[in-house]
Design a protein around this motif. Structure first.
Motif, PDB file in Angstrom:
ATOM      1  N   PRO A 109       7.107   2.603  14.370  1.00 36.53           N
ATOM      2  CA  PRO A 109       8.207   1.815  13.807  1.00 36.53           C
ATOM      3  C   PRO A 109       8.227   1.882  12.278  1.00 36.53           C
ATOM      4  CG  PRO A 109       6.433   0.375  14.530  1.00 36.53           C
ATOM      5  CD  PRO A 109       6.069   1.763  14.977  1.00 36.53           C
ATOM      6  N   PHE A 133      -2.603  -0.279  11.466  1.00 38.16           N
ATOM      7  CA  PHE A 133      -2.002  -0.532  10.153  1.00 38.16           C
ATOM      8  C   PHE A 133      -2.678   0.305   9.061  1.00 38.16           C
ATOM      9  CE2 PHE A 133      -0.846  -4.451  12.440  1.00 38.16           C
ATOM     10  CZ  PHE A 133       0.530  -4.425  12.235  1.00 38.16           C
ATOM     11  N   TRP A 146       9.568  -0.273   8.938  1.00 46.51           N
ATOM     12  CA  TRP A 146      10.100  -1.475   8.279  1.00 46.51           C
ATOM     13  C   TRP A 146      10.777  -2.370   9.328  1.00 46.51           C
ATOM     14  CZ3 TRP A 146      12.067  -0.262   2.671  1.00 46.51           C
ATOM     15  CH2 TRP A 146      11.926  -1.378   1.861  1.00 46.51           C
ATOM     16  N   HIS A 201       0.832  -1.213   0.000  1.00 45.32           N
ATOM     17  CA  HIS A 201       0.000   0.000   0.000  1.00 45.32           C
ATOM     18  C   HIS A 201       0.866   1.261   0.000  1.00 45.32           C
ATOM     19  CE1 HIS A 201      -4.290   1.270   0.701  1.00 45.32           C
ATOM     20  NE2 HIS A 201      -3.640   2.416   0.719  1.00 45.32           N
ATOM     21  N   SER A 202       2.084   1.150   0.539  1.00 46.15           N
ATOM     22  CA  SER A 202       2.986   2.311   0.524  1.00 46.15           C
ATOM     23  C   SER A 202       3.269   2.769  -0.907  1.00 46.15           C
ATOM     24  CB  SER A 202       4.321   1.981   1.194  1.00 46.15           C
ATOM     25  OG  SER A 202       4.132   1.644   2.535  1.00 46.15           O
ATOM     26  N   VAL A 254       1.663   2.102  12.450  1.00 45.99           N
ATOM     27  CA  VAL A 254       2.451   1.544  11.352  1.00 45.99           C
ATOM     28  C   VAL A 254       1.992   2.129  10.015  1.00 45.99           C
ATOM     29  CG1 VAL A 254       3.193  -0.571  10.191  1.00 45.99           C
ATOM     30  CG2 VAL A 254       2.761  -0.588  12.662  1.00 45.99           C
ATOM     31  N   ARG A 288      -1.973 -10.174   0.334  1.00 50.03           N
ATOM     32  CA  ARG A 288      -0.981  -9.424  -0.432  1.00 50.03           C
ATOM     33  C   ARG A 288      -1.091  -9.727  -1.926  1.00 50.03           C
ATOM     34  NH1 ARG A 288       0.920  -4.958   1.281  1.00 50.03           N
ATOM     35  NH2 ARG A 288       3.135  -4.842   1.720  1.00 50.03           N
ATOM     36  N   GLY A 327      -2.294  -6.442   3.858  1.00 49.05           N
ATOM     37  CA  GLY A 327      -0.986  -7.076   3.678  1.00 49.05           C
ATOM     38  C   GLY A 327      -0.225  -7.203   4.992  1.00 49.05           C
ATOM     39  N   LEU A 328      -0.073  -6.110   5.714  1.00 53.05           N
ATOM     40  CA  LEU A 328       0.670  -6.146   6.980  1.00 53.05           C
ATOM     41  C   LEU A 328      -0.163  -6.780   8.087  1.00 53.05           C
ATOM     42  CD1 LEU A 328       2.341  -4.054   5.302  1.00 53.05           C
ATOM     43  CD2 LEU A 328       2.733  -2.830   7.438  1.00 53.05           C
ATOM     44  N   HIS A 370       0.935   5.380  -1.692  1.00 52.97           N
ATOM     45  CA  HIS A 370       1.313   6.669  -1.083  1.00 52.97           C
ATOM     46  C   HIS A 370       2.441   7.320  -1.903  1.00 52.97           C
ATOM     47  CE1 HIS A 370      -1.177   5.538   2.239  1.00 52.97           C
ATOM     48  NE2 HIS A 370      -0.296   4.790   2.885  1.00 52.97           N
ATOM     49  N   ASP A 426     -11.731  -4.079  10.359  1.00 57.67           N
ATOM     50  CA  ASP A 426     -11.503  -3.834   8.928  1.00 57.67           C
ATOM     51  C   ASP A 426     -12.874  -3.703   8.266  1.00 57.67           C
ATOM     52  OD1 ASP A 426      -8.769  -4.586   6.940  1.00 57.67           O
ATOM     53  OD2 ASP A 426     -10.735  -4.161   6.040  1.00 57.67           O
ATOM     54  N   GLY A 443       0.671   4.575   7.112  1.00 59.45           N
ATOM     55  CA  GLY A 443       1.161   5.904   6.764  1.00 59.45           C
ATOM     56  C   GLY A 443       0.156   6.694   5.954  1.00 59.45           C
TER      57      GLY A 443
HETATM   58  P1  NAD Z   1      -3.436  -2.943   2.566  1.00 54.80           P
HETATM   59  O1  NAD Z   1      -4.168  -2.084   1.605  1.00 54.80           O
HETATM   60  O2  NAD Z   1      -2.980  -4.287   2.137  1.00 54.80           O
HETATM   61  O3  NAD Z   1      -4.293  -3.133   3.908  1.00 54.80           O
HETATM   62  C1  NAD Z   1      -4.927  -2.084   4.564  1.00 54.80           C
HETATM   63  C2  NAD Z   1      -6.180  -2.668   5.247  1.00 54.80           C
HETATM   64  O4  NAD Z   1      -6.762  -1.669   6.063  1.00 54.80           O
HETATM   65  C3  NAD Z   1      -7.236  -3.118   4.246  1.00 54.80           C
HETATM   66  O5  NAD Z   1      -7.687  -4.427   4.556  1.00 54.80           O
HETATM   67  C4  NAD Z   1      -8.339  -2.086   4.447  1.00 54.80           C
HETATM   68  O6  NAD Z   1      -9.656  -2.617   4.214  1.00 54.80           O
HETATM   69  C5  NAD Z   1      -8.144  -1.717   5.895  1.00 54.80           C
HETATM   70  N1  NAD Z   1      -8.725  -0.422   6.258  1.00 54.80           N
HETATM   71  C6  NAD Z   1      -8.879   0.677   5.480  1.00 54.80           C
HETATM   72  N2  NAD Z   1      -9.476   1.657   6.187  1.00 54.80           N
HETATM   73  C7  NAD Z   1      -9.703   1.170   7.423  1.00 54.80           C
HETATM   74  C8  NAD Z   1     -10.294   1.701   8.608  1.00 54.80           C
HETATM   75  N3  NAD Z   1     -10.766   2.949   8.648  1.00 54.80           N
HETATM   76  N4  NAD Z   1     -10.362   0.919   9.707  1.00 54.80           N
HETATM   77  C9  NAD Z   1      -9.879  -0.332   9.678  1.00 54.80           C
HETATM   78  N5  NAD Z   1      -9.321  -0.897   8.586  1.00 54.80           N
HETATM   79  C10 NAD Z   1      -9.227  -0.150   7.474  1.00 54.80           C
HETATM   80  O7  NAD Z   1      -2.193  -2.068   3.064  1.00 54.80           O
HETATM   81  P2  NAD Z   1      -0.766  -2.586   3.636  1.00 54.80           P
HETATM   82  O8  NAD Z   1       0.140  -2.846   2.490  1.00 54.80           O
HETATM   83  O9  NAD Z   1      -1.001  -3.604   4.675  1.00 54.80           O
HETATM   84  O10 NAD Z   1      -0.235  -1.230   4.315  1.00 54.80           O
HETATM   85  C11 NAD Z   1      -0.930  -0.670   5.409  1.00 54.80           C
HETATM   86  C12 NAD Z   1      -0.334   0.674   5.768  1.00 54.80           C
HETATM   87  O11 NAD Z   1       0.963   0.469   6.324  1.00 54.80           O
HETATM   88  C13 NAD Z   1      -0.143   1.623   4.578  1.00 54.80           C
HETATM   89  O12 NAD Z   1      -0.406   2.950   5.002  1.00 54.80           O
HETATM   90  C14 NAD Z   1       1.317   1.472   4.260  1.00 54.80           C
HETATM   91  O13 NAD Z   1       1.854   2.613   3.632  1.00 54.80           O
HETATM   92  C15 NAD Z   1       1.881   1.302   5.645  1.00 54.80           C
HETATM   93  N6  NAD Z   1       3.192   0.650   5.727  1.00 54.80           N
HETATM   94  C16 NAD Z   1       4.029   1.098   6.691  1.00 54.80           C
HETATM   95  C17 NAD Z   1       5.247   0.511   6.853  1.00 54.80           C
HETATM   96  C18 NAD Z   1       6.162   0.987   7.927  1.00 54.80           C
HETATM   97  O14 NAD Z   1       7.328   0.651   7.924  1.00 54.80           O
HETATM   98  N7  NAD Z   1       5.723   1.756   8.907  1.00 54.80           N
HETATM   99  C19 NAD Z   1       5.642  -0.546   6.024  1.00 54.80           C
HETATM  100  C20 NAD Z   1       4.756  -0.995   5.053  1.00 54.80           C
HETATM  101  C21 NAD Z   1       3.518  -0.402   4.920  1.00 54.80           C
END
Ligand code: NAD
Ligand code: ZN
Ligand code: ZN
Length: 336
Positions: free
Chosen positions: A284, A237, A286, A39-40, A260, A331, A180-181, A43, A200, A262
């Protein structure tokens, strides 16, 4: 070869024909066997100039599994043919964070984070990795399983690991977003005897979370705010303003909020006269190589499973549209 290039801020990425990269003397060339879609990346595609510590053009894809195709002149030829995953957060190896095993918090990375984030990543047929420091052997793991370990599982593991010792079995834990996360987070918690509550809005994500060990799933955080359960650990997440506002209010006295996701939310916290609170908040990023080795071991032992939907590289843009539309469970992984 084909590569998904982000060529300029504010423009959609494009599939281009580009030369196969040549690795440096300390690097290797990987034949990409699978690359996860995070998902990043959305972004990054949506960012404007100056928002992120990186500059286009570069090839997207920061969750990469591959086979070593060739090596630079200073690299042991025994690497050739080995299946690996890439630790994609390319620290300098010299600063005090890197020397302390925390290369994900490198203080001297320059204008790039790592593969697919300022440097050319793995949504391509081949990818150059600048050092074998960034390779973790992944023998015995299906590449489609291996690729999401490098960010989705690693980031979830790194977010949860500091809190595990303090969590009693059965402690109340909340996971916001089971994509995914989040779907890895549910597995990591369940393996520790903690069945989290999962929020979710997507029914498929809630079903997956239930199968992976969630004790209860809800579609909307408001449902929890209305109840009186407060959580020792809240993992957000999503990281949007509404989830962060709701999440901080759901932390129990002495509990932890880990942000986590973003999605641009900003948190305002403080100590009020309604003491005691005892919360901690962390953000945190990555994860270090050591944690990637740990999740690779868990996957190899069958204790961590990526739930994936696979796509051809030629379909990657349609796959990102589906990710944006919330149509991916687990994922999405490209197999070039
Ligand atoms: P993803 O799209 O695979 O999963 C996000 C999930 O959140 C989806 O299932 C979605 O339905 C759900 N969601 C959306 N809005 C919601 C809400 N209001 N309440 C509850 N659930 C909700 O995304 P991902 O790849 O798992 O990434 C998640 C986030 O983490 C992104 O913002 C990504 O940029 C960020 N990320 C951060 C890091 C880090 O190091 N901090 C690393 C990777 C990803
Ligand atoms: Zn990512
Ligand atoms: Zn460093």
């Amino acid at each position: 070869m084909t590569a998904l290039r982000l060529e300029a801020w504010g423009q959609a990425p494009v599939l281009r024909q580009v030369p196969v990269p040549v690795p440096g003397a300390e690097g290797v060339l990987l034949r990409v066997t699978a690359a996860g879609m995070c998902h990043s990346d959305l972004h990054v595609m949506d960012a404007s100039a100056g928002q992120l510590p990186m500059e286009p053009p570069f090839t997207l894809g920061h969750e990469v599994a591959g086979t070593v195709e060739s090596v630079g002149e200073l690299v042991d030829a025994a690497w050739i043919g080995r299946p690996v995953v890439v630790h994609g957060v390319w620290g300098c190896g010299r600063c005090r964070r890197c020397l302390n095993g925390r290369g994900n918090y490198c203080l001297d990375r320059g204008a790039a984070i790592g593969n697919g984030l300022g440097r050319d990543g793995g949504l391509a047929d081949f990818m150059a990795v600048p050092s074998t420091r960034f390779l973790v052997p992944a023998d015995g793991i299906d590449p489609v399983q291996a690729a999401p370990l490098t960010d989705a599982a690693l980031t979830a593991f790194h977010a949860i690991r500091p809190h595990l010792d303090g969590l009693a079995a059965g402690a109340p834990v909340l996971v916001v977003g089971a994509g995914g996360l989040g779907h890895f987070a549910v597995q990591l918690l369940a393996a520790h005897g903690v069945s989290p509550v999962v929020v979710d809005p997507k029914p498929e994500a809630r079903d997956l979370a239930s199968r992976l060990g969630a004790s209860r799933t809800v579609a909307d955080l408001a449902e929890l705010a209305a109840g009186d359960v407060r959580f020792d650990l809240v993992l957000d997440f999503v990281g949007a303003q509404p989830t962060m506002d709701a999440a901080i209010a759901l932390v129990a006295i002495g509990g932890d909020l880990v942000v986590v996701g973003g999605a641009g939310g900003v948190l305002s916290v403080g100590k009020t006269l309604g003491l005691p609170q005892g919360w901690s908040v962390s953000a945190p990023f990555w994860g270090p190589r050591e944690d990637l080795e740990a999740v690779v071991d868990l996957a190899r032992a069958g204790r961590l499973t990526a739930h994936t939907q696979t796509f051809a590289l030629s379909d990657v843009l349609a796959a990102y549209d589906r990710l944006r539309a919330g149509e991916i469970a687990g994922r999405a992984v490209v197999v070039p």
